[in-house]
Write an enzyme that holds these catalytic residues in place. Structure first.
Site, mmCIF file in Angstrom:
data_model
loop_
_atom_site.group_PDB
_atom_site.id
_atom_site.type_symbol
_atom_site.label_atom_id
_atom_site.label_comp_id
_atom_site.label_asym_id
_atom_site.label_seq_id
_atom_site.Cartn_x
_atom_site.Cartn_y
_atom_site.Cartn_z
ATOM 1 N N ARG A 96 9.264 15.954 -1.223
ATOM 2 C CA ARG A 96 8.483 14.753 -1.504
ATOM 3 C C ARG A 96 7.055 15.279 -1.619
ATOM 4 N NH1 ARG A 96 9.327 9.671 2.502
ATOM 5 N NH2 ARG A 96 7.622 10.667 3.619
ATOM 6 N N TYR A 118 26.856 -22.386 -4.247
ATOM 7 C CA TYR A 118 26.878 -21.950 -5.656
ATOM 8 C C TYR A 118 28.191 -21.266 -6.040
ATOM 9 C CZ TYR A 118 21.864 -22.733 -6.334
ATOM 10 O OH TYR A 118 20.644 -23.296 -6.450
ATOM 11 N N LYS A 170 2.940 1.768 9.242
ATOM 12 C CA LYS A 170 2.958 1.498 7.805
ATOM 13 C C LYS A 170 3.874 0.312 7.502
ATOM 14 C CE LYS A 170 6.586 4.924 7.485
ATOM 15 N NZ LYS A 170 6.889 6.334 7.356
ATOM 16 N N MET A 175 18.627 -19.040 -2.359
ATOM 17 C CA MET A 175 17.297 -18.439 -2.274
ATOM 18 C C MET A 175 16.616 -18.765 -0.934
ATOM 19 S SD MET A 175 14.018 -18.979 -4.750
ATOM 20 C CE MET A 175 14.783 -18.403 -6.255
HETATM 21 C C1 PLP Z 1 7.606 6.865 8.321
HETATM 22 C C2 PLP Z 1 7.308 8.223 8.737
HETATM 23 C C3 PLP Z 1 7.593 8.676 10.035
HETATM 24 C C4 PLP Z 1 8.338 7.845 11.054
HETATM 25 O O1 PLP Z 1 9.713 7.985 10.859
HETATM 26 P P1 PLP Z 1 10.773 7.230 11.801
HETATM 27 O O2 PLP Z 1 12.064 7.708 11.344
HETATM 28 O O3 PLP Z 1 10.579 5.788 11.569
HETATM 29 O O4 PLP Z 1 10.433 7.623 13.180
HETATM 30 C C5 PLP Z 1 7.160 9.920 10.395
HETATM 31 N N1 PLP Z 1 6.506 10.712 9.525
HETATM 32 C C6 PLP Z 1 6.232 10.325 8.268
HETATM 33 C C7 PLP Z 1 5.525 11.250 7.364
HETATM 34 C C8 PLP Z 1 6.628 9.081 7.827
HETATM 35 O O5 PLP Z 1 6.366 8.702 6.575
#
Ligand code: PLP
Length: 826
Positions: A595, A721, A497, A770
């Site tokens: 969540r 800056y 992701k 920036m």
């Molecule tokens: C991102 C995620 C992981 C991976 O977690 P890490 O700490 O990066 O290994 C596992 N399960 C879910 C549901 C996630 O969203």
């Protein structure tokens, strides 16, 4: 050149030769264990190795198609065993057959062998020794870091009659392994580099690990080791006395060893005085870091033990290079890819580089160009040498050669492909002005004195100079490290992701697919669609499926994570609309994170009822996410989550009469709770090189840029800056083209953060802008164009995260899209 026939080899490894037709009297030159790297099949003997992830027997038919005529196998399948004019040597265990053959080849060699083991520095010591000794000896050495159960036999096979020295490295990860490598290496001179914590999980104590490594030196005449590592010294000395091994101990701090060094660091170099018996020698290396100092001492003592010419070795020390930089991939102009390898040029390293060329070109269907300098190989006549180079280039499918140098030009008749030849690099550069390359993979392979970097800089794309470099080999190593923590049967879902935690999408997914990952997971459907479009066929889970993306999810065979009844109902109606059946989904349980997910038994009863009624859904997996798997003080909570997961998931699995995969561990979970791995684990940050418990992972991403401008600043001037920056003395600053819009947090300004340039750290001065920031380089020798590491192996992502009050995840995913990603892979 080895001239063994398949029949002869069958006798050596005590196999049973099976053949139809011709019994295989053709010579075997090359041995291979990887179907992808077989170039010219005819004289290759392929060992079909088996691991729990892959099986070489699967590739036999394909290899017969490539012309391979000899195989070592441990499985007789009807699909290939009746092929005509192919020899199969049948053995019980193909890996031990490979080791046996290598050990036999080693027995034929009567010159000295230097064997290297230890936790760190094996490859650098080997490469440096090669560089220091190559003008005095004809050397065979392990390619790259070939030091495993497979790598060592492949290395020993390289040793041939024309060599008069071999340098082999050997590494182990668990007890019993060195016992198998010792007969293959049998060194006369041993180097024990050092001892660290790598692979410690498989040993009961550090002492056990040291003793296992020392097994390599059982029959050695001389052993080289440092007495500055107190823990190991006693054990090594005891070993030497017991086995009558002559000790070449050295020290860089005291005076109690056989060879004693004193050194002093200069700005960019270290000067050594070595004292041995009544003699003293001095030399300088172009590095100042601790490991370079240790490696240089090992090399010097090894040259001494070998009886090499020391003044010569001392002179060569100044030329040592950072071997990590030796083979690099760059984007070139006109859709070209550059493979830069201009540190040395001998037949072995050319073979490795040609392999890389071949692999890269295959991927992108580009033509193959080899730009090659004179080869410096002692002991072989030029005509013979270049004929051989021609054959290697032909085998690798090189379409065009550019030869640079007087020797190669003299022998241009040896080359059978389209070619052009120049006496010097400037000659070629002049010609290059009018005729650029197009759609090609270009291997630049040359000795240092030819200054091939001038060619590279001309061919290289000069876009935004800030790049994020991703090392795909290191990522595979991290994957394997995590695999070793899991049972072979446990599946892995790789979390790709957020642009694979900032490292790229299709490039990473393609690599993972090749390495037989079971599932990929993305955050939103669009990420999954992109992967499908780039040829990813393995299952992809969408963690946050939104109702507007359901049609795409179905069209692209993505698998939604279902976390509420409403979402399920909506998805079911989309499936009906599409007349889809047996569509896989994944169910998320909320066991304490609060969540997404189903939290109560009542919800689950309703959920299973809907799924059953729908008739068009298969539950592929049920999972939950741990809120604090990396925090030891909350382990009780984590175990509570796992308990709740067991209870809730049971309510689902009991309702269906097929197998449903259960999973709860993320990266930290795998490291800390492997006993709760269920059927699958979800690997995220660990793949990208970050561990919560300090297991040895490789850094995979390096954010780097180059200096745009250097200027002097006097005591009372301010920088940037709001005039926040001040050196407080007369000094020098460098400007680099990276700012907060690239993801370099503004919190790192004003001395809080630092970067790494030419072996030194440089603090960031003043406010980060920036698109730029300024560095204090008063203490560093640096100029415009020099490379700057913003994070990587010297400035760790975790260090940046801590200084910017965040976590490594945010640093990695925060590198903006305008920063070009480039990938390296050997
Ligand atoms: C991102 C995620 C992981 C991976 O977690 P890490 O700490 O990066 O290994 C596992 N399960 C879910 C549901 C996630 O969203």
């Amino acid at each position: 050149m080895h001239i063994y026939t398949a029949k002869h080899i069958s006798e050596i490894i005590q196999g049973k030769a099976i053949f139809n037709g011709n019994p295989g009297s053709s010579p075997v030159k090359t041995i291979s264990i990887d179907s992808r790297t077989v170039l010219a099949g005819g004289q290759t003997l392929f060992f079909a190795l088996k691991s729990h992830r892959n099986n070489g027997h699967k590739y036999i038919l394909e290899l017969i198609g490539k012309g391979v005529k000899a195989f070592v196998i441990s499985e007789k399948h009807t699909s290939y065993i009746y092929e005509e004019n192919v020899v199969f040597i049948y053995v019980k265990d193909t890996l031990s057959a490979l080791q046996k053959l290598a050990s036999w080849n080693r027995q034929q060699f009567e010159h000295p062998i230097i064997g290297i083991t230890g936790s760190n520095g094996k490859t650098i010591v080997k490469e440096w020794l090669y560089d220091l000794l190559k003008s005095q000896y004809s050397i065979a050495r392990s390619p790259k870091s070939y030091n495993s159960q497979i790598g060592v036999p492949l290395s020993a096979w390289i040793i041939q009659e024309n060599h008069d020295l071999a340098i082999l490295e050997a590494g182990i990860s668990k007890p019993g392994e060195m016992e198998k490598l010792q007969p293959i290496v049998q060194p006369q001179i041993g180097i024990f580099t050092n001892i660290g914590t790598a692979h410690q999980e498989n040993f009961t104590s550090l002492e056990q690990k040291i003793n296992e490594k020392l097994t390599l030196f059982r029959d050695t005449q001389h052993l080289i080791f440092s007495v500055d590592q107190e823990m190991a010294t006693g054990i090594i000395k005891g070993f030497c006395i017991k086995n009558q091994v002559n000790m070449f101990s050295w020290s860089s701090v005291g005076n109690e060893a056989v060879v004693n060094f004193h050194y002093s660091k200069k700005k960019n170099s270290t000067k050594f005085q070595a004292h041995y018996k009544e003699q003293s020698y001095s030399f300088t290396i172009p590095f100042t870091d601790k490991s370079a100092i240790e490696n240089a001492c090992h090399c010097f003592v090894a040259a001494l033990a070998l009886g090499a010419s020391l003044p010569h070795v001392g002179n060569q020390m100044q030329q040592l290079s950072n071997i990590a930089m030796r083979l690099e991939m760059r984007q070139g102009n006109n859709n070209c890819l550059l493979i830069n390898d201009f540190y040395n040029s001998d037949i072995n390293s050319l073979a490795i580089a040609l392999n890389v060329l071949n692999n890269q070109a295959k991927k992108s269907h580009l033509s193959k160009v080899l730009i090659l300098s004179d080869i410096q190989q002692s002991g072989v006549k030029p005509a013979k040498l270049y004929k051989k180079v021609n054959q290697m280039a032909v085998d690798a499918g090189v379409n065009e050669i550019v030869g640079i140098g007087t020797e190669i030009s003299k022998n241009q008749g040896c080359f059978k492909m389209h070619g052009s030849f120049y006496l010097s690099t400037p000659d070629f550069l002049q010609h290059l002005n009018g005729k650029p390359f197009q759609d090609a993979v270009i291997l630049l392979k040359g000795v240092r004195s030819f200054n091939f970097e001038d060619i590279a800089s001309k061919l290289q794309q000069k876009a935004h100079q800030t790049v994020l470099e991703i090392n795909l080999d290191a990522m595979v190593e991290n994957l394997n490290t995590f695999r070793s923590l899991l049972k072979p049967s446990t599946k892995i879902m790789a979390m790709v992701k957020a642009f694979s935690y900032g490292s790229g999408s299709s490039e990473i997914a393609t690599l993972l697919q090749y390495h037989k990952i079971d599932y990929l997971a993305v955050a939103v459907a669009d990420e999954g669609i992109e992967l499908r479009k780039s040829g990813i066929t393995i299952p992809i889970v969408v963690m946050n499926p939104e109702i507007h993306s359901f049609q795409n999810i179905i069209d692209y065979r993505l698998e939604p994570n279902i976390y509420s009844i409403q979402l399920l109902k909506d998805f079911i109606s989309y499936l009906k609309l599409n007349a889809s059946f047996d569509f896989p989904i994944h169910i998320k349980l909320d066991t304490g994170m609060n969540r997404l997910g189903f939290k109560t038994l009542d919800e689950i009863i309703e959920l299973t009822k809907h799924i059953k009624d729908s008739g068009n859904i298969v539950v592929s997996s049920v999972f939950s996410h741990l809120a604090a798997s990396d925090e030891p003080n909350m382990d009780e909570f984590t175990l509570g989550q796992i308990g709740a997961f067991k209870t809730l998931s049971k309510a689902i699995t009991l309702s269906f009469n097929y197998k449903i995969n259960l999973h709860v561990l993320n990266s930290a979970g795998i490291e800390r709770f492997p006993e709760h791995q269920f059927d699958m684990a979800r690997l995220g940050i660990g793949l990208y090189g970050i561990s919560s418990t300090g297991i040895p992972l490789k850094n995979i991403s390096t954010l780097k840029t180059t200096i745009s401008q250097v200027k002097e600043v006097s005591t009372n001037e301010t920088i940037g800056y709001s005039r926040k920056g001040m050196l407080g003395k007369k000094g020098e600053i460098a400007v680099i083209p990276i700012g907060y819009a690239d993801g370099l947090s503004r919190i790192l300004g004003n001395g809080n953060g630092r970067v790494f340039i030419n072996g030194y750290y440089a603090p960031i001065v003043g406010n980060i802008c920036m698109d730029m920031c300024m560095l204090d380089i008063s203490h560093i020798n640096a100029e415009v164009g020099d490379e700057v590491e913003v994070f990587g192996s010297h400035v760790l992502v975790s260090e940046l995260a801590e200084k910017s009050n965040t976590i490594p995840y945010e640093i990695l995913t925060g590198i903006s899209q305008r920063v070009k990603r480039i990938y390296t892979q050997e």
